[in-house]
Design an enzyme around this catalytic site. Structure first.
Site, PDB file in Angstrom:
ATOM      1  N   ASP A 476       4.387 -13.456  11.221  1.00  0.00           N
ATOM      2  CA  ASP A 476       3.663 -13.128   9.988  1.00  0.00           C
ATOM      3  C   ASP A 476       2.375 -13.954   9.871  1.00  0.00           C
ATOM      4  OD1 ASP A 476       2.907 -12.517   7.442  1.00  0.00           O
ATOM      5  OD2 ASP A 476       4.756 -13.165   6.477  1.00  0.00           O
ATOM      6  N   GLY A 521      -1.441  -4.712   8.558  1.00  0.00           N
ATOM      7  CA  GLY A 521      -2.296  -3.611   8.998  1.00  0.00           C
ATOM      8  C   GLY A 521      -3.756  -3.999   9.165  1.00  0.00           C
ATOM      9  N   ASP A 542       3.200  -5.876   1.301  1.00  0.00           N
ATOM     10  CA  ASP A 542       4.643  -5.850   1.029  1.00  0.00           C
ATOM     11  C   ASP A 542       5.037  -4.665   0.154  1.00  0.00           C
ATOM     12  OD1 ASP A 542       4.453  -8.205   2.343  1.00  0.00           O
ATOM     13  OD2 ASP A 542       5.613  -9.363   0.894  1.00  0.00           O
TER      14      ASP A 542
HETATM   15  C1  GAL Z   1       5.135 -11.889   3.689  1.00  0.00           C
HETATM   16  C2  GAL Z   1       5.751 -10.726   4.432  1.00  0.00           C
HETATM   17  C3  GAL Z   1       7.112 -10.455   3.838  1.00  0.00           C
HETATM   18  C4  GAL Z   1       7.959 -11.698   3.978  1.00  0.00           C
HETATM   19  C5  GAL Z   1       7.258 -12.896   3.355  1.00  0.00           C
HETATM   20  C6  GAL Z   1       8.005 -14.187   3.615  1.00  0.00           C
HETATM   21  O1  GAL Z   1       3.881 -12.160   4.209  1.00  0.00           O
HETATM   22  O2  GAL Z   1       4.923  -9.607   4.349  1.00  0.00           O
HETATM   23  O3  GAL Z   1       7.706  -9.344   4.472  1.00  0.00           O
HETATM   24  O4  GAL Z   1       8.218 -11.917   5.328  1.00  0.00           O
HETATM   25  O5  GAL Z   1       5.954 -13.033   3.855  1.00  0.00           O
HETATM   26  O6  GAL Z   1       7.385 -15.304   3.054  1.00  0.00           O
END
Ligand code: GAL
Length: 724
Positions: A476, A521, A542
């Protein structure tokens, strides 16, 4: 609303004036923060002009974790004053992430809160800003200044919806209508901040046939602080719609509540194969595969054609071992119980490519958020088997953020925190049951949740994860925004760099690790994801458990992306929001209606999306099981051609999406995005996309249905079929 009439344009801003109000398309923009910028007389003429339909990244500004200001200049013609004796609406649209807004130097609204605010940071990027202001604040016939202070965490940021609007408030700015199911009744509450009159209508319909069962209307007077309540009994497959029409406003309020209704027929007691027809493994990597047969236990399993080195546990139906020789091995998977037997032709592909069908499994984020623990993960993993979801091909158990220790060890390696006493034991248990372990990290120094990321420890982390038996990595972007300054380097290569780096170390491990990119994306990841050896990439921000979020991602965001999906590399529109979600210890039922949940799963099935369940499996209800374990719906998602659906029709709120299947069939989703159910003449709809058939398969109900008939597609619902 009729737009267009008189006056167009101003020197500074692009402004249009219509009968009912004024629209503003651009603003002066400046990165940074200064209280003087709220002052209407501040001279911002040196600031660049930004449009309000694109976030600031799209206009060349990277500004993560920082403030920026917009100043909208607008002449509000004196002619409009008439009719504004009460209130004026400033409709700014959603603002990514928080805002404070001043009109001519007077603060008129704030949504979200900023780091450093007493209540802490609260991101509200998707919430529309509709501020009601006193008309005495307006300088009629002169220039007005709307100053907006925005804070944004990460990228992108700012205005993005399009023009701001200054006009008359709607009923929805004063009144709310909410409804929920409670003790076999729909309980609705209508609240207003104005005294007004209108009509409440209650409509009851059969959710499957669309037949109206009851309709009655009542004249009501609404008074502030005195909520008007409606209670309607509700049994069986019934939808109750409540509509409020006001005598003084053009818009109305409407809500509907539907009992969850199960369409998937129960599985037979005899064995039935529900899993993918192909599995890819690299030469020498451990084979971890559970035969997905439903049916009564005990069950005995057998496999014909296994290559040397791969073995079957005949009681559990789990394949393990490894195969050194590249090749395609045709197998026959067999299962027998007291009620009968079944078999399926299957191919084990030993070669470079893994992830030959979209991954199916579970992820901790949408339910537990940062409160995840090993105990909670184990509860879902055990339930994946006990509740029978593993018999439908769900196999990954993925731990999202918040497993990481506070500090790295002195040698730089990473450990889990105290909530995860033994990662290796967890991995071993999963593997012994043919399930797989997933983990989460970031190329930055910190993850989104503020935990340790892998920056400068990529190789160590890849090795550590492999030693625990990790089979899936969600990587991420998040904290990487702080490391990488894209204002200096806009190249795609720069966006690819951290992913290439980790990919190299993952590939060095003696096991297959499904590589799942999560960078929302950005930089058109679908165009290069496969080149960094990714098996899937998130295509969006999200997901949330509401219609706007799910349908926005499912219909709009995925529109152009079908050419990029295929065996080994998938578009990932984010995890499922059915069942109980909450991103914390406070779980609640998904806010999607039952029909919206059918749409959600049908779309993800059509779009060959990762199917990662976001609710605790040990708390799964029958309705959610029915959504997740329909073998015919899942077979489309897992189809070995790996073709993602595309949109064929978008007309009057009806969307038709379709995809080709390996057996020559076609899966077709007919979705109704309207606020009311719509009768669809099925043969006519099929003709629109060049198809003709007398009968087709209704995938949810698992029965053949004639096409020379009308089917009511519920509001926000779907008719999901397969044409043979
Ligand atoms: C976001 C991600 C989520 C989750 C979260 C955890 O950036 O899009 O799906 O993983 O971080 O902190």
């Amino acid at each position: 609303m009729k737009r267009i009439l008189f006056v167009l344009g101003l020197t500074l801003c692009c402004v249009a004036v219509w009968a009912q109000g004024v629209s503003v398309e651009t603003a002066r923009f400046q990165v940074g923060d200064n209280p003087a910028w709220s002052n209407p007389s501040f001279d911002d003429s040196a600031w660049p002009v930004f449009t309000l339909d694109k976030d600031w990244n799209e206009q060349g500004v990277r500004n993560p974790d920082n403030f920026a200001w917009y100043r909208l200049h607008v002449v509000i013609p004196a002619e409009l004053k008439e009719g504004y004796s009460k209130d004026v609406l400033l409709d700014l649209g959603p603002i990514d992430d928080t805002d404070e807004t001043w009109l001519n130097g007077v603060m008129v609204g704030k949504t979200g809160s900023n780091p450093g605010d007493p209540e802490g940071y609260n991101c509200r990027w998707s919430e529309p800003r509709r501020y009601i202001v006193d008309p005495s604040l307006i300088r009629w016939g002169q220039e007005n200044v709307i100053a907006v202070r925005v804070y944004n965490a990460g990228d992108p940021g700012g205005f993005f919806r399009g023009p701001a609007w200054i006009g008359k408030p709607l009923l929805g700015d004063y009144a709310t209508l909410s409804a929920a199911r409670e003790d076999g009744k729909v309980k609705a509450v209508l609240e207003t901040r104005l005294k007004t009159r209108g009509t409440v209508t209650v409509i009851k319909e059969d959710v499957l046939s669309g037949e109206q069962l009851e309709k009655n209307s009542r004249k009501v007077t609404l008074t502030p602080q005195k909520p008007y309540r409606v209670s309607v009994p509700m049994e069986g497959r019934v939808r109750v719609q409540i509509v409020y029409a006001d005598d003084n406003f053009e818009d109305g309020l409407e809500t509907s509540v539907c009992n969850p209704y199960i369409l998937t027929p129960p599985a037979p007691a005899a064995p039935r194969y529900n899993g993918p027809l192909v599995f890819g493994v690299r030469p020498g990597s451990p084979v971890i595969f559970r035969l997905a047969f439903s049916g009564e236990r005990p069950m005995k399993f057998a496999v014909e054609g296994l290559p040397e080195g791969v073995v079957l546990d005949a009681d559990k139906g789990v394949l393990s071992g490894s195969c050194q020789t590249v090749g395609e091995y045709p197998l026959v998977l067999k299962a027998t119980n007291d009620k009968g037997s079944a078999q399926a032709a299957f191919t084990l592909k030993v070669g470079p490519q893994i992830g030959l069908t979209p991954p199916m499994g579970w992820n901790s984020w949408n339910c537990w958020g940062l409160s995840v623990s090993q105990e909670k993960v184990m509860a879902s993993a055990a339930a994946l088997i006990n509740r029978g979801l593993a018999d439908y091909g769900y196999s990954y158990i993925n731990i999202d953020d918040a497993w990481e220790a506070e500090e790295r060890n002195p040698d730089g390696t990473i450990s889990p925190n105290e909530k995860f006493p033994d990662m290796k034991a967890l991995g071993d248990w999963l593997h012994s049951n043919g399930l797989k372990l997933g983990i989460y990290s970031s190329p930055g120094d910190r993850t989104c949740g503020g935990y340790l990321g892998s920056l400068d420890h990529e190789e160590q982390d890849a090795k550590t994860w492999a030693s625990w038996g990790v089979d899936y990595l969600k990587y991420d972007w998040c904290g990487y925004s702080k490391v990488f300054d894209p204002s200096k380097d806009h190249s795609t290569a720069a966006s690819m760099r951290p992913y290439v780096k980790m990919q190299q170390y993952l590939r060095e491990q003696p096991r297959d690790i499904f590589y799942s990119l999560c960078q929302y994306g950005n930089a058109k990841v679908w165009e290069w994801g496969a080149f960094v050896d990714a098996n899937s990439w998130r295509t969006t921000g999200d997901i949330q458990d509401n219609w706007e979020s799910m349908s926005g991602i499912g219909f709009s965001n995925q529109l152009e992306l079908y050419p990029y999906a295929g065996p080994g590399h998938w578009n990932d529109p984010d995890m499922l929001v059915v069942g109980k979600v909450g991103w914390s210890n406070n779980l609640r039922d998904s806010r999607l209606t039952p029909d919206e949940q059918y749409t959600h799963i049908s779309l993800w099935s059509l779009q060959a999306a990762n199917l990662l369940i976001g609710c605790p499996i040990d708390q799964l209800d029958d309705f959610t099981f029915n959504l997740l374990c329909n073998n015919e719906v899942n077979a489309v998602n897992q189809d070995i051609l790996g073709q993602q659906a595309h949109e064929d029709v978008n007309e009057d709120g009806i969307r038709i999406w379709s995809r080709d299947l390996y057996d020559g069939g076609k899966a077709v989703g007919i979705f109704n995005l309207n606020g009311a159910s719509v009768p669809v003449q099925l043969d006519g709809a099929l003709e629109k996309i060049g198809l003709k058939a007398d009968t087709v398969r209704d995938l949810w109900r698992q029965k053949d249905i004639p096409t020379a008939a009308q089917y009511k597609v519920p509001s926000h619902g779907v008719l999901y079929i397969k044409v043979k």
